[in-house]
Write a protein that holds these residues in place. Structure first.
Motif, PDB file in Angstrom:
ATOM      1  N   LEU A   1      33.030  20.118 -60.039  1.00  0.00           N
ATOM      2  CA  LEU A   1      31.890  20.811 -60.631  1.00  0.00           C
ATOM      3  C   LEU A   1      30.659  20.717 -59.725  1.00  0.00           C
ATOM      4  O   LEU A   1      29.921  21.694 -59.560  1.00  0.00           O
ATOM      5  CB  LEU A   1      31.574  20.217 -62.007  1.00  0.00           C
ATOM      6  N   VAL A   2      30.445  19.535 -59.129  1.00  0.00           N
ATOM      7  CA  VAL A   2      29.330  19.378 -58.195  1.00  0.00           C
ATOM      8  C   VAL A   2      29.465  20.374 -57.049  1.00  0.00           C
ATOM      9  O   VAL A   2      28.511  21.053 -56.666  1.00  0.00           O
ATOM     10  CB  VAL A   2      29.274  17.938 -57.639  1.00  0.00           C
ATOM     11  N   THR A   3      30.681  20.481 -56.502  1.00  0.00           N
ATOM     12  CA  THR A   3      30.929  21.388 -55.374  1.00  0.00           C
ATOM     13  C   THR A   3      30.693  22.833 -55.765  1.00  0.00           C
ATOM     14  O   THR A   3      30.021  23.591 -55.047  1.00  0.00           O
ATOM     15  CB  THR A   3      32.366  21.205 -54.859  1.00  0.00           C
ATOM     16  N   THR A   4      31.232  23.233 -56.900  1.00  0.00           N
ATOM     17  CA  THR A   4      31.124  24.631 -57.337  1.00  0.00           C
ATOM     18  C   THR A   4      29.679  25.020 -57.607  1.00  0.00           C
ATOM     19  O   THR A   4      29.186  26.044 -57.116  1.00  0.00           O
ATOM     20  CB  THR A   4      31.967  24.853 -58.600  1.00  0.00           C
ATOM     21  N   ILE A   5      28.979  24.195 -58.378  1.00  0.00           N
ATOM     22  CA  ILE A   5      27.596  24.525 -58.751  1.00  0.00           C
ATOM     23  C   ILE A   5      26.669  24.429 -57.537  1.00  0.00           C
ATOM     24  O   ILE A   5      25.809  25.291 -57.337  1.00  0.00           O
ATOM     25  CB  ILE A   5      27.113  23.601 -59.878  1.00  0.00           C
ATOM     26  N   ALA A   6      26.852  23.402 -56.721  1.00  0.00           N
ATOM     27  CA  ALA A   6      25.975  23.228 -55.560  1.00  0.00           C
ATOM     28  C   ALA A   6      26.121  24.388 -54.587  1.00  0.00           C
ATOM     29  O   ALA A   6      25.129  24.873 -54.032  1.00  0.00           O
ATOM     30  CB  ALA A   6      26.278  21.913 -54.855  1.00  0.00           C
ATOM     31  N   HIS A  55      23.479   8.506 -61.292  1.00  0.00           N
ATOM     32  CA  HIS A  55      23.167   8.927 -59.932  1.00  0.00           C
ATOM     33  C   HIS A  55      23.881   8.017 -58.925  1.00  0.00           C
ATOM     34  O   HIS A  55      23.246   7.286 -58.167  1.00  0.00           O
ATOM     35  CB  HIS A  55      21.658   8.901 -59.713  1.00  0.00           C
ATOM     36  N   ASP A  56      25.228   8.048 -58.950  1.00  0.00           N
ATOM     37  CA  ASP A  56      25.961   7.221 -58.005  1.00  0.00           C
ATOM     38  C   ASP A  56      25.940   7.860 -56.622  1.00  0.00           C
ATOM     39  O   ASP A  56      25.748   9.074 -56.466  1.00  0.00           O
ATOM     40  CB  ASP A  56      27.406   7.014 -58.485  1.00  0.00           C
ATOM     41  N   THR A  57      26.152   7.057 -55.615  1.00  0.00           N
ATOM     42  CA  THR A  57      26.022   7.498 -54.229  1.00  0.00           C
ATOM     43  C   THR A  57      26.977   8.626 -53.891  1.00  0.00           C
ATOM     44  O   THR A  57      26.603   9.586 -53.204  1.00  0.00           O
ATOM     45  CB  THR A  57      26.252   6.311 -53.276  1.00  0.00           C
ATOM     46  N   ALA A  58      28.225   8.554 -54.348  1.00  0.00           N
ATOM     47  CA  ALA A  58      29.212   9.577 -54.025  1.00  0.00           C
ATOM     48  C   ALA A  58      28.776  10.951 -54.522  1.00  0.00           C
ATOM     49  O   ALA A  58      28.877  11.954 -53.795  1.00  0.00           O
ATOM     50  CB  ALA A  58      30.571   9.207 -54.622  1.00  0.00           C
ATOM     51  N   THR A  59      28.295  11.006 -55.763  1.00  0.00           N
ATOM     52  CA  THR A  59      27.844  12.283 -56.325  1.00  0.00           C
ATOM     53  C   THR A  59      26.646  12.824 -55.550  1.00  0.00           C
ATOM     54  O   THR A  59      26.580  14.016 -55.230  1.00  0.00           O
ATOM     55  CB  THR A  59      27.462  12.114 -57.809  1.00  0.00           C
ATOM     56  N   LEU A  60      25.697  11.962 -55.229  1.00  0.00           N
ATOM     57  CA  LEU A  60      24.502  12.397 -54.511  1.00  0.00           C
ATOM     58  C   LEU A  60      24.843  12.882 -53.100  1.00  0.00           C
ATOM     59  O   LEU A  60      24.289  13.879 -52.623  1.00  0.00           O
ATOM     60  CB  LEU A  60      23.484  11.258 -54.437  1.00  0.00           C
ATOM     61  N   MET A  61      25.766  12.205 -52.431  1.00  0.00           N
ATOM     62  CA  MET A  61      26.142  12.616 -51.070  1.00  0.00           C
ATOM     63  C   MET A  61      26.911  13.927 -51.080  1.00  0.00           C
ATOM     64  O   MET A  61      26.736  14.783 -50.203  1.00  0.00           O
ATOM     65  CB  MET A  61      26.982  11.525 -50.408  1.00  0.00           C
ATOM     66  N   LEU A  62      27.773  14.121 -52.088  1.00  0.00           N
ATOM     67  CA  LEU A  62      28.491  15.389 -52.205  1.00  0.00           C
ATOM     68  C   LEU A  62      27.516  16.519 -52.504  1.00  0.00           C
ATOM     69  O   LEU A  62      27.618  17.618 -51.928  1.00  0.00           O
ATOM     70  CB  LEU A  62      29.550  15.294 -53.303  1.00  0.00           C
ATOM     71  N   LEU A  63      26.562  16.257 -53.385  1.00  0.00           N
ATOM     72  CA  LEU A  63      25.541  17.250 -53.703  1.00  0.00           C
ATOM     73  C   LEU A  63      24.744  17.613 -52.456  1.00  0.00           C
ATOM     74  O   LEU A  63      24.466  18.797 -52.198  1.00  0.00           O
ATOM     75  CB  LEU A  63      24.608  16.698 -54.789  1.00  0.00           C
ATOM     76  N   SER A  64      24.397  16.619 -51.663  1.00  0.00           N
ATOM     77  CA  SER A  64      23.645  16.860 -50.432  1.00  0.00           C
ATOM     78  C   SER A  64      24.460  17.690 -49.448  1.00  0.00           C
ATOM     79  O   SER A  64      23.976  18.695 -48.919  1.00  0.00           O
ATOM     80  CB  SER A  64      23.255  15.525 -49.788  1.00  0.00           C
ATOM     81  N   GLY A  65      25.698  17.267 -49.196  1.00  0.00           N
ATOM     82  CA  GLY A  65      26.520  17.952 -48.204  1.00  0.00           C
ATOM     83  C   GLY A  65      26.835  19.384 -48.579  1.00  0.00           C
ATOM     84  O   GLY A  65      26.683  20.311 -47.759  1.00  0.00           O
ATOM     85  N   ILE A  66      27.246  19.618 -49.824  1.00  0.00           N
ATOM     86  CA  ILE A  66      27.646  20.965 -50.239  1.00  0.00           C
ATOM     87  C   ILE A  66      26.448  21.896 -50.324  1.00  0.00           C
ATOM     88  O   ILE A  66      26.507  23.057 -49.891  1.00  0.00           O
ATOM     89  CB  ILE A  66      28.374  20.916 -51.601  1.00  0.00           C
ATOM     90  N   SER A  67      25.325  21.417 -50.865  1.00  0.00           N
ATOM     91  CA  SER A  67      24.145  22.273 -50.961  1.00  0.00           C
ATOM     92  C   SER A  67      23.617  22.631 -49.573  1.00  0.00           C
ATOM     93  O   SER A  67      23.067  23.725 -49.368  1.00  0.00           O
ATOM     94  CB  SER A  67      23.046  21.588 -51.783  1.00  0.00           C
ATOM     95  N   ILE A  75      16.716  20.430 -59.947  1.00  0.00           N
ATOM     96  CA  ILE A  75      17.115  20.523 -61.352  1.00  0.00           C
ATOM     97  C   ILE A  75      18.376  19.701 -61.604  1.00  0.00           C
ATOM     98  O   ILE A  75      18.497  18.999 -62.623  1.00  0.00           O
ATOM     99  CB  ILE A  75      17.342  21.989 -61.751  1.00  0.00           C
ATOM    100  N   TYR A  76      19.323  19.752 -60.673  1.00  0.00           N
ATOM    101  CA  TYR A  76      20.584  19.027 -60.839  1.00  0.00           C
ATOM    102  C   TYR A  76      20.319  17.524 -60.949  1.00  0.00           C
ATOM    103  O   TYR A  76      20.930  16.829 -61.783  1.00  0.00           O
ATOM    104  CB  TYR A  76      21.500  19.318 -59.645  1.00  0.00           C
ATOM    105  N   LEU A  77      19.421  17.020 -60.143  1.00  0.00           N
ATOM    106  CA  LEU A  77      19.096  15.594 -60.191  1.00  0.00           C
ATOM    107  C   LEU A  77      18.499  15.211 -61.537  1.00  0.00           C
ATOM    108  O   LEU A  77      18.747  14.106 -62.053  1.00  0.00           O
ATOM    109  CB  LEU A  77      18.118  15.240 -59.066  1.00  0.00           C
ATOM    110  N   ASN A  78      17.716  16.109 -62.116  1.00  0.00           N
ATOM    111  CA  ASN A  78      17.104  15.827 -63.420  1.00  0.00           C
ATOM    112  C   ASN A  78      18.130  15.835 -64.551  1.00  0.00           C
ATOM    113  O   ASN A  78      17.916  15.200 -65.589  1.00  0.00           O
ATOM    114  CB  ASN A  78      16.017  16.858 -63.720  1.00  0.00           C
TER     115      ASN A  78
END
Length: 385
Positions: free
Chosen positions: A284-289, A312-324, A304-307
């Motif tokens: 879901l992180v990949t698709t939405i980002a 806020h685990d590191t893996a989710t934040l890093m995937l969000l960063s990379g894909i976005s 908005i996603y962060l809010n």
């Protein structure tokens, strides 16, 4: 973009006060300083010397591309993607001139290198800065290198071979002239001093993030401080102000107003709300980002996603960063750095790439990059757990 912002203001979809609050003046200040520095590098002949060094052996296209990608990646990781876009544009045009081809393909390669290069560091792009502020990492630089360096290197490696393949088959003709200043009368040392100061300030601020021994200054302030040597010691101060890319600054101001109106409408929040409890799932992180960044731009989407995230685990934040970030390698408007490259190219009197031409060339790199980023984050997550 300005017409859209004016229309939103006239129809009261956003008030003047809300519009002013929506504008990220930190980004505007950063771009102003970077544009001044990049023009000083160009007008003093430093950019030309760098491009001549890179293009010293045009018989070895892989060597030229490798040096070009390395230079742009380092600039993007240290000074952010927008700075790399402004500084790298004359280099891409010079490569095209030396190869005797149109500038479009080297400029598209620049876009890819700028975007992927910004993955490597917490100051590589604005969305990384948002994630660092939210994640409270003890070592932001180390965290980004551990989680995103490998997919970044895979992406750059594939892009290097892909553009080598494409450039080797690009027909000769229609090459731009070498972009050189009319008269290299601007002193070189203020430009070098400003560039060096910006590098030191950005890197120091990154390592000192959250510590007490250095004030936490925004990037905009660092950029303006770095530009001080230019306006104090340059012999062409008024020319520097005149040559700042004001068109791009107006574009960004208007874009922030349009984005602010979108955020105020609640469309993005409503769109994400049905998946509120699953927002930390990798798919879901990949698709939405990725797809959300095409519609709403990656910076407001990440904010908005962060809010909305619960954990806020590191893996989710890093995937969000990379894909976005990698989402910028799909359309011209997917990344602000792409827009800067187009604007800077036109400013130099050279024809840039076209909309679908850009997507056609970057799509293979985008696919490989997304797979590499998703797979590496998944692997790292399983190892750490």
């Amino acid at each position: 973009m300005t017409a859209g912002a004016v229309l939103l203001l006239v129809t009261a979809r956003i008030s003047p006060t809300e519009a002013l609050q929506a504008i990220d003046w930190n980004v505007i200040a950063y771009l102003f300083g970077v544009f001044a520095i990049s023009h000083a590098l160009f007008a003093s002949g430093i950019s030309e010397r760098v491009s001549n060094r890179i293009c010293a052996d045009m018989q070895s296209l892989p060597r030229v591309l490798f040096l070009f990608f390395c230079f742009v990646t380092v600039v993007s990781a240290v000074l952010t993607n927008d700075a790399a876009a402004a500084i790298g544009t004359p280099l891409a045009i010079a490569i095209a001139a030396n190869l005797g081809i149109r500038a479009a393909l080297p400029l598209i390669a620049l876009c890819v290198a700028v975007t992927v290069g910004s993955m490597f560091s917490p100051v590589g792009n604005p969305q990384n800065l948002l994630i660092v502020a939210d994640g409270h990492f003890k070592n932001p630089v180390g965290t980004f290198l551990v989680w995103l360096a490998v997919p970044g290197l895979i992406s750059l490696g594939f892009a290097l071979f892909w553009f080598w393949f494409c450039l080797a088959r690009e027909p000769k003709g229609g090459a731009p002239e070498h972009v050189t200043p009319d008269a290299q009368t601007m002193r070189a040392w203020p430009a070098l001093a400003a560039t060096g100061l910006l590098c030191v300030l950005v890197v120091t601020d990154s390592f000192a993030h959250g510590s007490s021994w250095m004030p936490d200054l925004p990037l905009g302030a660092l950029s303006l401080i770095a530009a001080v040597p230019l306006f104090l010691f340059s012999n062409q101060r008024l020319q520097l102000v005149k040559e700042v890319d004001w068109h791009t600054l107006v574009f960004f101001v208007s874009m922030f107003i349009v984005t602010g109106a979108v955020l105020k409408s609640g469309v993005l929040q409503t769109w994400l709300s049905p998946w509120h409890d699953q927002l930390d799932e990798r798919a879901l992180v990949t698709t939405i980002a990725f797809f959300g960044s095409q519609v709403f731009s990656n910076v407001p989407l990440v904010e908005i996603y962060l809010n909305l995230l619960k954990d806020h685990d590191t893996a989710t934040l890093m995937l969000l960063s990379g894909i976005s970030t990698l989402a910028g390698n799909l359309f011209i408007l997917s990344a602000a750095s792409n827009v800067i490259i187009v604007q800077q190219t036109e400013k130099h009197g050279v024809e840039p790439f076209q909309f679908w031409q850009f997507t056609r060339y970057v799509l293979p790199v985008t696919i490989v990059s997304l797979i590499a980023c998703y797979a590496w984050v998944a692997l790292m997550t399983s190892i750490i757990r």
